[in-house]
Scaffold this motif. Sequence first.
Motif, PDB file in Angstrom:
ATOM      1  N   MET A   4       0.854  -1.180   0.000  1.00 14.59           N
ATOM      2  CA  MET A   4       0.000   0.000   0.000  1.00 14.59           C
ATOM      3  C   MET A   4       0.897   1.240   0.000  1.00 14.59           C
ATOM      4  N   HIS A   5       0.691   2.085  -0.988  1.00 18.27           N
ATOM      5  CA  HIS A   5       1.555   3.249  -1.120  1.00 18.27           C
ATOM      6  C   HIS A   5       1.102   4.355  -0.165  1.00 18.27           C
ATOM      7  N   PRO A   6       2.018   4.895   0.653  1.00 14.10           N
ATOM      8  CA  PRO A   6       1.617   5.959   1.585  1.00 14.10           C
ATOM      9  C   PRO A   6       1.457   7.303   0.886  1.00 14.10           C
ATOM     10  N   THR A   7       0.639   8.141   1.459  1.00 13.71           N
ATOM     11  CA  THR A   7       0.330   9.422   0.814  1.00 13.71           C
ATOM     12  C   THR A   7       1.489  10.406   0.876  1.00 13.71           C
ATOM     13  N   LEU A   8       2.402  10.198   1.794  1.00 14.06           N
ATOM     14  CA  LEU A   8       3.553  11.099   1.918  1.00 14.06           C
ATOM     15  C   LEU A   8       4.727  10.269   2.410  1.00 14.06           C
ATOM     16  N   LEU A   9       5.884  10.449   1.779  1.00 17.51           N
ATOM     17  CA  LEU A   9       7.079   9.738   2.247  1.00 17.51           C
ATOM     18  C   LEU A   9       7.684  10.573   3.373  1.00 17.51           C
ATOM     19  N   ILE A  10       7.862   9.967   4.515  1.00 16.59           N
ATOM     20  CA  ILE A  10       8.217  10.786   5.678  1.00 16.59           C
ATOM     21  C   ILE A  10       9.560  10.440   6.309  1.00 16.59           C
ATOM     22  N   GLY A  11      10.180   9.332   5.950  1.00 15.44           N
ATOM     23  CA  GLY A  11      11.397   8.935   6.653  1.00 15.44           C
ATOM     24  C   GLY A  11      12.604   9.771   6.260  1.00 15.44           C
ATOM     25  N   PRO A  12      13.734   9.572   6.955  1.00  9.29           N
ATOM     26  CA  PRO A  12      14.940  10.348   6.669  1.00  9.29           C
ATOM     27  C   PRO A  12      15.465  10.083   5.258  1.00  9.29           C
ATOM     28  N   ALA A  13      15.632  11.151   4.487  1.00 11.32           N
ATOM     29  CA  ALA A  13      16.064  11.016   3.096  1.00 11.32           C
ATOM     30  C   ALA A  13      17.094  12.077   2.724  1.00 11.32           C
ATOM     31  N   ASP A  14      17.665  12.740   3.719  1.00 15.72           N
ATOM     32  CA  ASP A  14      18.657  13.779   3.424  1.00 15.72           C
ATOM     33  C   ASP A  14      19.870  13.160   2.733  1.00 15.72           C
ATOM     34  N   TRP A  15      20.478  13.934   1.881  1.00 15.84           N
ATOM     35  CA  TRP A  15      21.702  13.465   1.216  1.00 15.84           C
ATOM     36  C   TRP A  15      22.851  13.473   2.215  1.00 15.84           C
ATOM     37  N   ASP A  16      23.499  12.335   2.374  1.00 13.45           N
ATOM     38  CA  ASP A  16      24.643  12.193   3.275  1.00 13.45           C
ATOM     39  C   ASP A  16      25.888  12.049   2.391  1.00 13.45           C
TER      40      ASP A  16
ATOM     41  N   THR B 168      14.872  14.961  15.779  1.00 10.12           N
ATOM     42  CA  THR B 168      14.769  15.452  14.397  1.00 10.12           C
ATOM     43  C   THR B 168      13.312  15.462  13.937  1.00 10.12           C
ATOM     44  N   GLU B 169      13.072  16.289  12.948  1.00  3.44           N
ATOM     45  CA  GLU B 169      11.732  16.322  12.340  1.00  3.44           C
ATOM     46  C   GLU B 169      11.352  14.938  11.822  1.00  3.44           C
ATOM     47  N   VAL B 190       1.670  13.198   7.281  1.00  2.00           N
ATOM     48  CA  VAL B 190       2.255  14.006   8.370  1.00  2.00           C
ATOM     49  C   VAL B 190       3.202  15.019   7.732  1.00  2.00           C
ATOM     50  N   LEU B 191       2.670  16.185   7.469  1.00  2.64           N
ATOM     51  CA  LEU B 191       3.497  17.245   6.884  1.00  2.64           C
ATOM     52  C   LEU B 191       3.921  18.146   8.038  1.00  2.64           C
ATOM     53  N   MET B 192       5.210  18.175   8.300  1.00  5.07           N
ATOM     54  CA  MET B 192       5.651  18.851   9.521  1.00  5.07           C
ATOM     55  C   MET B 192       7.074  19.367   9.353  1.00  5.07           C
ATOM     56  N   CYS B 193       7.282  20.570   9.817  1.00  6.31           N
ATOM     57  CA  CYS B 193       8.650  21.083   9.856  1.00  6.31           C
ATOM     58  C   CYS B 193       8.756  22.074  11.013  1.00  6.31           C
ATOM     59  N   ALA B 194       9.953  22.499  11.267  1.00  5.57           N
ATOM     60  CA  ALA B 194      10.166  23.394  12.405  1.00  5.57           C
ATOM     61  C   ALA B 194      11.300  24.347  12.093  1.00  5.57           C
ATOM     62  N   GLY B 195      11.274  25.459  12.769  1.00  6.15           N
ATOM     63  CA  GLY B 195      12.345  26.444  12.598  1.00  6.15           C
ATOM     64  C   GLY B 195      11.962  27.700  13.343  1.00  6.15           C
ATOM     65  N   PRO B 196      12.887  28.634  13.466  1.00  8.82           N
ATOM     66  CA  PRO B 196      12.566  29.858  14.197  1.00  8.82           C
ATOM     67  C   PRO B 196      11.607  30.756  13.435  1.00  8.82           C
ATOM     68  N   HIS B 197      11.570  30.600  12.106  1.00  9.18           N
ATOM     69  CA  HIS B 197      10.700  31.462  11.293  1.00  9.18           C
ATOM     70  C   HIS B 197      10.384  30.706  10.004  1.00  9.18           C
ATOM     71  N   LYS B 199       8.796  29.605   6.532  1.00 14.40           N
ATOM     72  CA  LYS B 199       8.189  30.268   5.367  1.00 14.40           C
ATOM     73  C   LYS B 199       6.997  29.472   4.841  1.00 14.40           C
ATOM     74  N   ALA B 200       6.930  28.217   5.209  1.00 18.69           N
ATOM     75  CA  ALA B 200       5.869  27.336   4.709  1.00 18.69           C
ATOM     76  C   ALA B 200       5.871  26.093   5.577  1.00 18.69           C
ATOM     77  N   VAL B 201       4.874  25.241   5.379  1.00 17.12           N
ATOM     78  CA  VAL B 201       4.957  23.907   5.980  1.00 17.12           C
ATOM     79  C   VAL B 201       5.451  22.973   4.882  1.00 17.12           C
ATOM     80  N   ALA B 202       6.453  22.182   5.229  1.00 16.54           N
ATOM     81  CA  ALA B 202       7.129  21.361   4.225  1.00 16.54           C
ATOM     82  C   ALA B 202       7.367  19.975   4.806  1.00 16.54           C
ATOM     83  N   PRO B 203       7.696  19.010   3.950  1.00 21.03           N
ATOM     84  CA  PRO B 203       7.999  17.674   4.476  1.00 21.03           C
ATOM     85  C   PRO B 203       9.177  17.715   5.442  1.00 21.03           C
ATOM     86  N   SER B 204       9.104  16.866   6.426  1.00 27.46           N
ATOM     87  CA  SER B 204      10.153  16.806   7.445  1.00 27.46           C
ATOM     88  C   SER B 204      11.481  16.418   6.817  1.00 27.46           C
TER      89      SER B 204
END
Lengths: 366, 365
Positions: A4-16, B168-169, B190-197, B199-204
């Motif tokens: 089942m595909h989730p509506t938003l991908l939420i896990g850690p995906a930052d470029w390392d 972490t977010e 779950v669309l959520m982010c945080a910061g001191p200011h 500009k929008a709500v964005a993916p964590s």
Amino acid sequence: MRTMHPTLLIGPADWDDQQMPLEEFKARLDALWRDDWQAGGAIVYGDAADHAALAYLTNFTPKLEPGIALLSRNGDARLLVGGGINMIPAAKPLTWVGNLLPLRSAAKTAAEWYTTLPGGSGLMLIGGDAMPYAMHNEIVAALGPDVGVDDGTPIVRTLMRHKSPRELAAIQEASLILGEAIAALQQAKDQGVSAAVLAAEHVAWHRGAQDVRSLFSLDGGRTLLPFDVPVSQAVDPLQVYLAVRHSGYWAEGFAMLSGRPHGPLIAAEAALQAVLAQVAPGVTPAALNETIATAMPAFGPHPVTAPSVIGIGLALQQDVAFDEPLGVGEVLSLRAGVSDPQQGSAMVSAMVAITESGCDVFWSAA
Amino acid sequence: MTFEERLTEIRRRMDAQGLDRIVAVHDGAHFIEKPDPVLVLTGFKSLGPCAVVLERGGRMTLVVTPAWDASRAARPGLHVVPAGDVVDGLAGLLDGHGVTGSVGLAAAPFGIAQRLTQLVPDAKPADDTVFVAAARKTDTEIAHAREATRIAELGFQRLLEIARPGVTEDELAVELRWHSKSLGAEDNFVLMCAGPHNKAVAPSHGRRLQAGDIIVVELTPSYRGQLVQICRTIVVGEASEVFRNKYALVVDAMHQGIKAAQPGVPMARVCQAINEVLEAEGYGEFCHPPHIRRRGHGLGFGSIEPGDVALDNQTILEPDMLFMIHPNQYLPETGYLLCGEPVLMTAQGAVPLTVQTATLAEIKL
């Protein structure tokens, strides 16, 4: 494997950049241009459901809206991300690409970008089949009839088959997390189906998984179900499918947990062990498939585990060339599944990486 | 409204438009802003690409991929076809006679849509036939929305328990999704982010919370395929007086929007009512893009009608419509602020489904 595909991908995906440095991506792009020497640029589409190629070339996981990379042979790279200009800061940590632009007006942006390429350049469109129909038509129309656009998706899929050492490390870590999650499932299996699956998922998330998908069976492994509402009953045998993504790369596992001997499970495990003994460079997926099929003659194959041999990596399922010999660096999920109306069902699997001397088993249910 | 009454309404609309059948397609990639005609027509939330053929006479066939998932789709009166490929599965069902309407085509992946247009080259776009008819939720969908709202509010309580400097977010987001699943939600946007200011709500992403951060969050659980959302703002630490006052302003704007949502009124009026509160305080320039795109939206996964709470939406509000009202405003003094409630239209006006509407939350350190 479909989950089942989730509506938003939420896990850690930052470029390392320690884990996957820029040089890795540059080597991939060099290979891309080498394999299509006529293309002056590439348009690479990815969305939350289908973005393996985009992630391969840019590290970008489109968590919310789609992303489109505009990559030039001369090294210029742009990434269009959804959500308007205010969403760009949130997308920056996910990719090495520095030039991020809004996805809105993608067709116009792509056409303008094309004019920066040398005159008469051909283009590759990668992931075009996944692009929304309306967007695809707009981009093709904006580029105009004189621009030659080739489907570059097969080229990238071929490049993605053979994993680098860094990619193998990511898949190995995903497999380790998978193993820990399955162990948690085993621990919790008497608490009810949903409680057990949730326990497994929790372990995976807390180990830093980027994504976790699960399916389970309430009919002894004959069919698999996605989570709908909590199921409090415990079942034996408990058949599950679990997929864990870490640093972009997937590991998957079929496991059947039972407190008593179960004929189909014994047969499936034997088939899995037989095929694990055979995996090596030069062997074809077709031969492995045949081994699994012939190792359990008393049972019919399970429809869920077909095909028995799949590629896996940035995509949860990547087709393999059945008649081509396997090469070092390929990563496979080997699945042995049986189903019989009288005797019951079972599915087990293993994650393996092809090495010079055979294979490394990253995880196995048998 | 029952599910069967809605189907009757869809068939009535087919009749009025001279359609002999509709072919509705969805790729199985469920997204909050992508309506799912297959879910509307059958109640089935698919794993993979799937399609429905609804004949004017009422016969309905569902093509399911992957083929092994077909047994899950079984419903009384529904003919289910397991298929390895959704277009191949459809090919045997369409005889080419009569007028065909297509639903969901523009959003479908090119690889499916192109082949589908070759299969039914003369199909007329008929999205409204399905989605507008489903603008009013069924009794079952409304019950599911109430349960999803309960889960959302519990999720917010969970967030207040676990949000601390150093987390972490991403860690918060995955915990919230898992928590809502443990309460019965099969999904959660779950669309959520945080910061001191903000500009929008964005993916964590991987940023760690710090003292003084503002967390903005949209919690959007889905219960049995019905999404609802709550929008909230949390200060990590103590909010300033200015911040509290500005948040109260946005909350007031939201309540003015809720008050304006009456049966027979166009949706645009709701947006206008919100804007008027903010414009009166001198924030007119922030009532337009890039600071704000809309003041709310419909709630899928089925139909996302009645659409956006926006000045250009002339949809007339009716009882049993379900949608979000969220001012979600950027203000220069505070950054982006989230407050929003899921509302159900009744004969008396819009009623929030939440027990506790948005107030500014503070996490004492």
